[in-house]
Scaffold this active site. Structure first.
Site, PDB file in Angstrom:
ATOM      1  N   ASP A  50       0.924  -1.297  -0.001  1.00 39.14           N
ATOM      2  CA  ASP A  50       0.163  -0.006  -0.060  1.00 39.14           C
ATOM      3  C   ASP A  50       0.948   1.276   0.237  1.00 39.14           C
ATOM      4  O   ASP A  50       1.798   1.474   1.014  1.00 39.14           O
ATOM      5  CB  ASP A  50      -0.976  -0.095   1.302  1.00 39.14           C
ATOM      6  CG  ASP A  50      -2.128   0.790   1.150  1.00 39.14           C
ATOM      7  OD1 ASP A  50      -1.865   1.774   0.432  1.00 39.14           O
ATOM      8  OD2 ASP A  50      -3.304   0.452   1.649  1.00 39.14           O
ATOM      9  N   THR A  89      -6.982   3.820  -1.610  1.00 37.23           N
ATOM     10  CA  THR A  89      -6.778   2.151  -1.297  1.00 37.23           C
ATOM     11  C   THR A  89      -7.653   1.349  -1.885  1.00 37.23           C
ATOM     12  O   THR A  89      -7.471   0.368  -2.625  1.00 37.23           O
ATOM     13  CB  THR A  89      -6.600   2.200   0.055  1.00 37.23           C
ATOM     14  OG1 THR A  89      -5.372   3.026   0.534  1.00 37.23           O
ATOM     15  CG2 THR A  89      -6.295   0.687   0.511  1.00 37.23           C
ATOM     16  N   ASN A 110     -12.631   5.570  -1.758  1.00 32.70           N
ATOM     17  CA  ASN A 110     -12.760   4.816  -0.319  1.00 32.70           C
ATOM     18  C   ASN A 110     -14.022   5.072   0.112  1.00 32.70           C
ATOM     19  O   ASN A 110     -14.634   4.075   1.172  1.00 32.70           O
ATOM     20  CB  ASN A 110     -11.680   5.342   0.674  1.00 32.70           C
ATOM     21  CG  ASN A 110     -10.330   4.659   0.534  1.00 32.70           C
ATOM     22  OD1 ASN A 110     -10.009   3.666  -0.339  1.00 32.70           O
ATOM     23  ND2 ASN A 110      -9.158   5.519   0.893  1.00 32.70           N
ATOM     24  N   LYS A 171      -5.574  -4.348   6.096  1.00 30.14           N
ATOM     25  CA  LYS A 171      -6.777  -3.405   6.112  1.00 30.14           C
ATOM     26  C   LYS A 171      -7.887  -4.362   5.752  1.00 30.14           C
ATOM     27  O   LYS A 171      -7.773  -5.312   4.732  1.00 30.14           O
ATOM     28  CB  LYS A 171      -6.315  -1.975   5.036  1.00 30.14           C
ATOM     29  CG  LYS A 171      -5.438  -1.232   5.552  1.00 30.14           C
ATOM     30  CD  LYS A 171      -5.567  -0.194   4.591  1.00 30.14           C
ATOM     31  CE  LYS A 171      -4.361   1.062   4.875  1.00 30.14           C
ATOM     32  NZ  LYS A 171      -4.324   2.199   4.047  1.00 30.14           N
ATOM     33  N   ASP A 299       1.704   2.598   3.862  1.00 29.94           N
ATOM     34  CA  ASP A 299       0.606   3.446   3.515  1.00 29.94           C
ATOM     35  C   ASP A 299       0.654   4.433   5.046  1.00 29.94           C
ATOM     36  O   ASP A 299       0.383   5.473   5.018  1.00 29.94           O
ATOM     37  CB  ASP A 299      -0.735   2.942   3.333  1.00 29.94           C
ATOM     38  CG  ASP A 299      -1.618   3.933   2.934  1.00 29.94           C
ATOM     39  OD1 ASP A 299      -1.508   4.775   2.029  1.00 29.94           O
ATOM     40  OD2 ASP A 299      -2.603   4.247   3.681  1.00 29.94           O
TER      41      ASP A 299
END
Length: 550
Positions: A50, A89, A110, A171, A299
């Site tokens: 990420d 993302t 997102n 995530k 990220d």
């Protein structure tokens, strides 16, 4: 599992006693299998790092000595593109293992606005079920509801139900968008533990990982050692009232947030992924299997400290070692695996550091560019009660409470007011975006309308789309954990590396641009899986006269 966990968990400073506890359940390695480079691989390992931009890759590629160094011996495409405008993302992950752009996956950002959502909060998170009472887009129930298309794993299962599909990530949105709807195992870090979203039984590999991580977090983390090549980057800078740039990931006992934003998170994700590979015997059956791995720490580090400081240098060094330990374990188990590594989007450094490093024109977006405030002004001017405009992630929606005969006037005034801001590159209407087409041109040559079209879904996209000018950070006021960001239509956010590696392949580098949607048809060809109707094309991974796409 012993060699892997010793390498990975030691690299994230797990105490020796805790290592021994984890290793009690270790099993002997599987026997080696005889393979040839043109034999279909038994296991696909798809890794997304990420916020691993092409710029980060270029900066550190000559410093990699372990896992990344191995991948650099394969097929290297340094100019891959998340070709759409919504470089975030969730949409980025939705392209990697579907072969389709966000306009078709349905994952436009997102978050987006659903004015028909049966709750007061109309903002919807990409991996939630907004129909569940008592939820909002920040306190949600994770679900795979919004992904509209199948993943490569689902395509593999449709062709042969014996194929296993596993997804592990830091995530929830990474795990879901790469795993898809039909998975054998899907696990992600929720801020407190590794969980799934459907109350499935916890397999032994995940339980071992949970226990190891709990022991790790319960202990303080000493500052990480700084490699020589990182020392010049360890320069403190004040951003948003805090000092960043020279952090070394020291962590107090029990600090979950610090764990999440450190190399330790990636170590835990890869350790659990390895445990699932071993326990499930992935890559050892008659049908090919796939595991997707979302490495999310880069990220968190990028947002919290910016990608240009010493923290990111340490993160790159640690991730290199984590990848090396992971690959070494798969080698020791005799698994014939094909790796692809890419990213969901790029990233841009903190404005204040950029200004110190030869970029005086860098700036942060003005707080006055607020969709809510602009809507309130329009409502007052046009004498329309209630919220006039709703905004999320650059998309602007005219409220359903605005009378139909006043919508055109509201939109015209919104375009006029937003376009007047010097930091705005353009404001596109949904009609302009819908009318654009994807050209037969390299992604770097696409217009802003074409980039926006690749992220456009008529059911979810706004009535307007705001695009800021290059080098304007979307963060008006930086603070802890959020000093730098991504999400623009510019190439520093769109461009990512795409690396393929398999034992025995002859490596090469292709500097010309490709897209992340090319990954699925390329991998499908390696396992002789027919696919059609995708946005991407198959990439020939044979450096010579042969063609892996035939």
């Amino acid at each position: 599992m012993k060699a892997l966990l010793a390498a990975l968990l030691a690299s994230i400073a797990l105490p020796a006693a805790a290592q021994e506890a984890v290793l009690e359940s270790a099993q002997p390695p599987a026997p080696a299998n005889a393979v040839t480079p043109r034999t279909p691989p038994k296991l696909i390992v798809a890794i997304s790092v990420d916020q691993f931009s092409a710029n980060l890759f270029a900066q550190y590629r000559n410093r990699f000595t372990d896992g990344f160094a191995r991948l650099l011996q394969g097929a290297v495409f340094p100019a891959g593109y998340q070709s759409h405008a919504a470089t975030e993302t969730c949409p980025g992950h939705s392209t990697i293992l579907t072969g389709m752009r966000p306009g078709r996956t349905g994952i436009i950002a997102n978050n987006w606005i659903n004015q028909d959502a049966p709750r007061e909060d109309k903002e919807v998170y990409c991996s939630e079920d907004e129909r569940i009472p008592g939820t909002d887009h920040r306190n949600y129930k994770v679900a795979d509801l919004h992904l509209k298309v199948p993943t490569l794993g689902e395509m593999m299962k449709a062709a042969n139900p014996a194929s296993r599909v596993v997804s592990v990530a830091g995530k929830d949105r990474a795990a879901i968008m790469m795993g898809g709807h039909k998975v054998d195992e899907l696990w992600f870090w929720d801020g407190k533990d590794f969980v799934s979203y459907d109350q499935r039984p916890v397999p032994p590999a995940v339980q071992r990982g949970r226990e190891a991580v709990a022991r790790l977090i319960a202990q303080p983390q000493e500052p990480l050692a700084v490699p020589a090549f990182c020392r010049p980057l360890m320069q403190p800078i004040t951003v948003g009232g805090q000092t960043i740039g020279d952090g070394r990931f020291a962590r107090a006992a029990g600090d979950l947030r610090a764990f999440r934003g450190s190399p330790a998170l990636d170590g835990a994700v890869f350790a659990i992924a390895a445990g699932l590979i071993q326990d499930m015997k992935l890559g050892q059956g008659d049908a090919p299997d796939i595991i997707s791995i979302g490495a999310s720490a880069t990220d968190y580090v990028g947002h919290g400290y910016g990608p240009g400081g010493g923290e990111m240098c340490l993160q790159m060094a640690e991730l290199d070692k984590t990848l090396g330990g992971f690959f070494a374990a798969l080698d020791s188990w005799g698994i014939d695996y094909q790796v692809v590594l890419t990213a969901d989007h790029g990233g841009h450094d903190a404005t204040e550091r950029q200004q110190q490093r030869g970029m005086p024109g860098e700036t942060r977006v003005t707080p006055a560019l607020s969709v809510r405030d602009i809507g309130a002004e329009i409502g007052k001017q046009l004498r329309i009660a209630g919220p006039v405009l709703l905004g999320s992630e650059g998309d602007v929606y005219v409220s359903n409470t605005v009378p139909a005969n006043r919508r055109k006037a509201v939109l015209a005034e919104a375009v006029k007011r937003i376009s007047a801001f010097p930091q705005v590159a353009t404001v596109l209407t949904r009609e302009q975006i819908a009318a654009a087409t994807i050209p037969d041109l390299p992604p770097e040559a696409w217009t802003l309308e074409q980039r926006a079209h690749a992220s456009y879904d008529p059911e979810r996209s706004g009535d307007l789309l705001i695009m800021l000018k290059p080098r304007v950070s979307g963060i008006a006021k930086p603070g802890p954990g959020y000093v730098a960001t991504h999400g623009s239509p510019w190439d520093y956010d769109r461009r990512v590396p795409i690396l393929f590696w398999r034992k025995g392949m002859a490596g090469f580098e292709q500097p010309q641009s490709i897209e992340t949607v090319d990954i699925v048809p390329t991998l499908a060809a390696t396992i002789n899986l027919p696919v059609k109707g995708l946005d991407g094309r198959c990439l020939d991974l044979d450096s010579g006269a042969g063609d892996t796409c035939r």
